[in-house]
Design a protein around this motif. Sequence first.
Motif, PDB file in Angstrom:
ATOM      1  N   ASN A  12      47.617  36.619  27.726  1.00  0.00           N
ATOM      2  CA  ASN A  12      46.734  37.710  28.148  1.00  0.00           C
ATOM      3  C   ASN A  12      46.046  37.394  29.470  1.00  0.00           C
ATOM      4  O   ASN A  12      44.839  37.605  29.639  1.00  0.00           O
ATOM      5  N   THR A  13      46.811  36.899  30.409  1.00  0.00           N
ATOM      6  CA  THR A  13      46.238  36.424  31.660  1.00  0.00           C
ATOM      7  C   THR A  13      47.051  36.922  32.849  1.00  0.00           C
ATOM      8  O   THR A  13      48.284  36.926  32.811  1.00  0.00           O
ATOM      9  N   VAL A  14      46.338  37.308  33.886  1.00  0.00           N
ATOM     10  CA  VAL A  14      46.953  37.638  35.159  1.00  0.00           C
ATOM     11  C   VAL A  14      46.471  36.623  36.185  1.00  0.00           C
ATOM     12  O   VAL A  14      45.329  36.157  36.126  1.00  0.00           O
ATOM     13  N   TYR A  15      47.335  36.280  37.118  1.00  0.00           N
ATOM     14  CA  TYR A  15      47.037  35.260  38.109  1.00  0.00           C
ATOM     15  C   TYR A  15      47.196  35.818  39.517  1.00  0.00           C
ATOM     16  O   TYR A  15      47.947  36.770  39.751  1.00  0.00           O
ATOM     17  N   LEU A  16      46.493  35.201  40.421  1.00  0.00           N
ATOM     18  CA  LEU A  16      46.721  35.441  41.831  1.00  0.00           C
ATOM     19  C   LEU A  16      46.818  34.086  42.518  1.00  0.00           C
ATOM     20  O   LEU A  16      45.809  33.403  42.694  1.00  0.00           O
ATOM     21  N   GLN A  17      48.023  33.706  42.863  1.00  0.00           N
ATOM     22  CA  GLN A  17      48.245  32.481  43.611  1.00  0.00           C
ATOM     23  C   GLN A  17      48.082  32.799  45.086  1.00  0.00           C
ATOM     24  O   GLN A  17      48.794  33.644  45.625  1.00  0.00           O
ATOM     25  N   MET A  18      47.162  32.126  45.739  1.00  0.00           N
ATOM     26  CA  MET A  18      46.848  32.384  47.129  1.00  0.00           C
ATOM     27  C   MET A  18      47.170  31.149  47.943  1.00  0.00           C
ATOM     28  O   MET A  18      46.557  30.100  47.758  1.00  0.00           O
ATOM     29  N   ASN A  19      48.118  31.277  48.827  1.00  0.00           N
ATOM     30  CA  ASN A  19      48.522  30.192  49.708  1.00  0.00           C
ATOM     31  C   ASN A  19      48.227  30.558  51.150  1.00  0.00           C
ATOM     32  O   ASN A  19      48.028  31.722  51.485  1.00  0.00           O
ATOM     33  N   SER A  20      48.225  29.559  52.000  1.00  0.00           N
ATOM     34  CA  SER A  20      47.990  29.764  53.428  1.00  0.00           C
ATOM     35  C   SER A  20      46.753  30.613  53.671  1.00  0.00           C
ATOM     36  O   SER A  20      46.771  31.570  54.455  1.00  0.00           O
ATOM     37  N   LEU A  21      45.693  30.257  53.015  1.00  0.00           N
ATOM     38  CA  LEU A  21      44.478  31.053  53.091  1.00  0.00           C
ATOM     39  C   LEU A  21      43.886  31.050  54.491  1.00  0.00           C
ATOM     40  O   LEU A  21      43.953  30.057  55.218  1.00  0.00           O
ATOM     41  N   LYS A  22      43.308  32.177  54.822  1.00  0.00           N
ATOM     42  CA  LYS A  22      42.686  32.386  56.121  1.00  0.00           C
ATOM     43  C   LYS A  22      41.214  32.725  55.926  1.00  0.00           C
ATOM     44  O   LYS A  22      40.828  33.246  54.888  1.00  0.00           O
ATOM     45  N   PRO A  23      40.392  32.474  56.927  1.00  0.00           N
ATOM     46  CA  PRO A  23      38.977  32.834  56.801  1.00  0.00           C
ATOM     47  C   PRO A  23      38.752  34.298  56.450  1.00  0.00           C
ATOM     48  O   PRO A  23      37.805  34.614  55.725  1.00  0.00           O
ATOM     49  N   GLU A  24      39.596  35.170  56.932  1.00  0.00           N
ATOM     50  CA  GLU A  24      39.450  36.581  56.620  1.00  0.00           C
ATOM     51  C   GLU A  24      39.772  36.926  55.174  1.00  0.00           C
ATOM     52  O   GLU A  24      39.558  38.065  54.746  1.00  0.00           O
ATOM     53  N   ASP A  25      40.273  35.972  54.417  1.00  0.00           N
ATOM     54  CA  ASP A  25      40.463  36.164  52.987  1.00  0.00           C
ATOM     55  C   ASP A  25      39.177  35.945  52.202  1.00  0.00           C
ATOM     56  O   ASP A  25      39.150  36.191  50.989  1.00  0.00           O
ATOM     57  N   THR A  26      38.148  35.472  52.858  1.00  0.00           N
ATOM     58  CA  THR A  26      36.883  35.224  52.190  1.00  0.00           C
ATOM     59  C   THR A  26      36.317  36.513  51.610  1.00  0.00           C
ATOM     60  O   THR A  26      36.151  37.502  52.315  1.00  0.00           O
ATOM     61  N   ALA A  27      36.034  36.491  50.329  1.00  0.00           N
ATOM     62  CA  ALA A  27      35.533  37.671  49.638  1.00  0.00           C
ATOM     63  C   ALA A  27      35.274  37.312  48.182  1.00  0.00           C
ATOM     64  O   ALA A  27      35.666  36.246  47.709  1.00  0.00           O
ATOM     65  N   VAL A  28      34.634  38.222  47.485  1.00  0.00           N
ATOM     66  CA  VAL A  28      34.604  38.163  46.038  1.00  0.00           C
ATOM     67  C   VAL A  28      35.860  38.862  45.540  1.00  0.00           C
ATOM     68  O   VAL A  28      36.138  39.999  45.922  1.00  0.00           O
ATOM     69  N   TYR A  29      36.596  38.182  44.704  1.00  0.00           N
ATOM     70  CA  TYR A  29      37.836  38.720  44.173  1.00  0.00           C
ATOM     71  C   TYR A  29      37.634  39.204  42.748  1.00  0.00           C
ATOM     72  O   TYR A  29      37.059  38.505  41.917  1.00  0.00           O
ATOM     73  N   TYR A  30      38.117  40.402  42.489  1.00  0.00           N
ATOM     74  CA  TYR A  30      37.973  41.039  41.196  1.00  0.00           C
ATOM     75  C   TYR A  30      39.340  41.362  40.610  1.00  0.00           C
ATOM     76  O   TYR A  30      40.225  41.824  41.328  1.00  0.00           O
ATOM     77  N   CYS A  31      39.491  41.141  39.333  1.00  0.00           N
ATOM     78  CA  CYS A  31      40.664  41.666  38.663  1.00  0.00           C
ATOM     79  C   CYS A  31      40.298  42.971  37.978  1.00  0.00           C
ATOM     80  O   CYS A  31      39.144  43.221  37.644  1.00  0.00           O
ATOM     81  N   ALA A  32      41.287  43.805  37.795  1.00  0.00           N
ATOM     82  CA  ALA A  32      41.066  45.124  37.240  1.00  0.00           C
ATOM     83  C   ALA A  32      42.271  45.532  36.412  1.00  0.00           C
ATOM     84  O   ALA A  32      43.384  45.054  36.634  1.00  0.00           O
ATOM     85  N   ALA A  33      42.029  46.426  35.481  1.00  0.00           N
ATOM     86  CA  ALA A  33      43.082  46.899  34.595  1.00  0.00           C
ATOM     87  C   ALA A  33      43.026  48.403  34.462  1.00  0.00           C
ATOM     88  O   ALA A  33      41.948  49.006  34.483  1.00  0.00           O
ATOM     89  N   THR A  34      44.187  48.990  34.319  1.00  0.00           N
ATOM     90  CA  THR A  34      44.271  50.419  34.073  1.00  0.00           C
ATOM     91  C   THR A  34      45.417  50.700  33.118  1.00  0.00           C
ATOM     92  O   THR A  34      46.451  50.034  33.157  1.00  0.00           O
ATOM     93  N   SER A  35      45.214  51.678  32.275  1.00  0.00           N
ATOM     94  CA  SER A  35      46.284  52.152  31.421  1.00  0.00           C
ATOM     95  C   SER A  35      47.047  53.291  32.078  1.00  0.00           C
ATOM     96  O   SER A  35      48.016  53.796  31.514  1.00  0.00           O
ATOM     97  N   ASN A  36      46.606  53.677  33.251  1.00  0.00           N
ATOM     98  CA  ASN A  36      47.245  54.739  34.009  1.00  0.00           C
ATOM     99  C   ASN A  36      48.219  54.150  35.022  1.00  0.00           C
ATOM    100  O   ASN A  36      48.469  52.957  35.041  1.00  0.00           O
ATOM    101  N   LEU A  37      48.734  55.005  35.872  1.00  0.00           N
ATOM    102  CA  LEU A  37      49.616  54.533  36.923  1.00  0.00           C
ATOM    103  C   LEU A  37      48.865  53.593  37.854  1.00  0.00           C
ATOM    104  O   LEU A  37      47.689  53.808  38.143  1.00  0.00           O
ATOM    105  N   PRO A  38      49.525  52.567  38.329  1.00  0.00           N
ATOM    106  CA  PRO A  38      48.845  51.654  39.250  1.00  0.00           C
ATOM    107  C   PRO A  38      48.561  52.334  40.583  1.00  0.00           C
ATOM    108  O   PRO A  38      49.366  53.119  41.072  1.00  0.00           O
ATOM    109  N   ARG A  39      47.419  52.004  41.140  1.00  0.00           N
ATOM    110  CA  ARG A  39      46.998  52.548  42.416  1.00  0.00           C
ATOM    111  C   ARG A  39      46.368  51.457  43.248  1.00  0.00           C
ATOM    112  O   ARG A  39      46.103  50.360  42.763  1.00  0.00           O
ATOM    113  N   THR A  40      46.121  51.783  44.492  1.00  0.00           N
ATOM    114  CA  THR A  40      45.486  50.832  45.395  1.00  0.00           C
ATOM    115  C   THR A  40      44.020  51.161  45.644  1.00  0.00           C
ATOM    116  O   THR A  40      43.397  50.542  46.493  1.00  0.00           O
ATOM    117  N   VAL A  41      43.476  52.118  44.916  1.00  0.00           N
ATOM    118  CA  VAL A  41      42.074  52.482  45.073  1.00  0.00           C
ATOM    119  C   VAL A  41      41.301  52.044  43.840  1.00  0.00           C
ATOM    120  O   VAL A  41      41.756  52.221  42.713  1.00  0.00           O
TER     121      VAL A  41
END
Length: 122
Positions: free
Chosen positions: A76-105
């Motif tokens: 029951n786990t999702v992962y995000l492997q992040m390589n070659s990180l850049k300063p512009e990747d700095t942020a709070v990262y959130y995971c999210a779930a939907t039972s609907n169609l996947p979207r980018t919003v």
Amino acid sequence: QVQLVESGGGLVQAGGSLRLSCAASGRTFSNYNMAWFRQAPGKQREFVAFITSGRSTYYLGSVKGRFTISRDNAKNTVYLQMNSLKPEDTAVYYCAATSNLPRTVPSMYDYWGQGTQVTVSS
């Protein structure tokens, strides 16, 4: 109802790697489409990647080739492997779930983790 708990954030130098994890409750996890978003200070929440229940994936253009989203339904786990990180990747990262169609919003997602801070120094 799905509850998401994130971990794996931290401080890393540019070029380094981090692996974020998001553990989900619920027996129907495998049926959900999952995504990662990020939000930097003063900026709107931004789509990073999603993975569908069928394991199709889609990425923000600036992370494509560097980040990999995956899921382990048995854990029951999702992962995000992040390589070659850049300063512009700095942020709070959130995971999210939907039972609907996947979207980018963000508004299309029903459940969210608490966020985990990723800081990339240069």
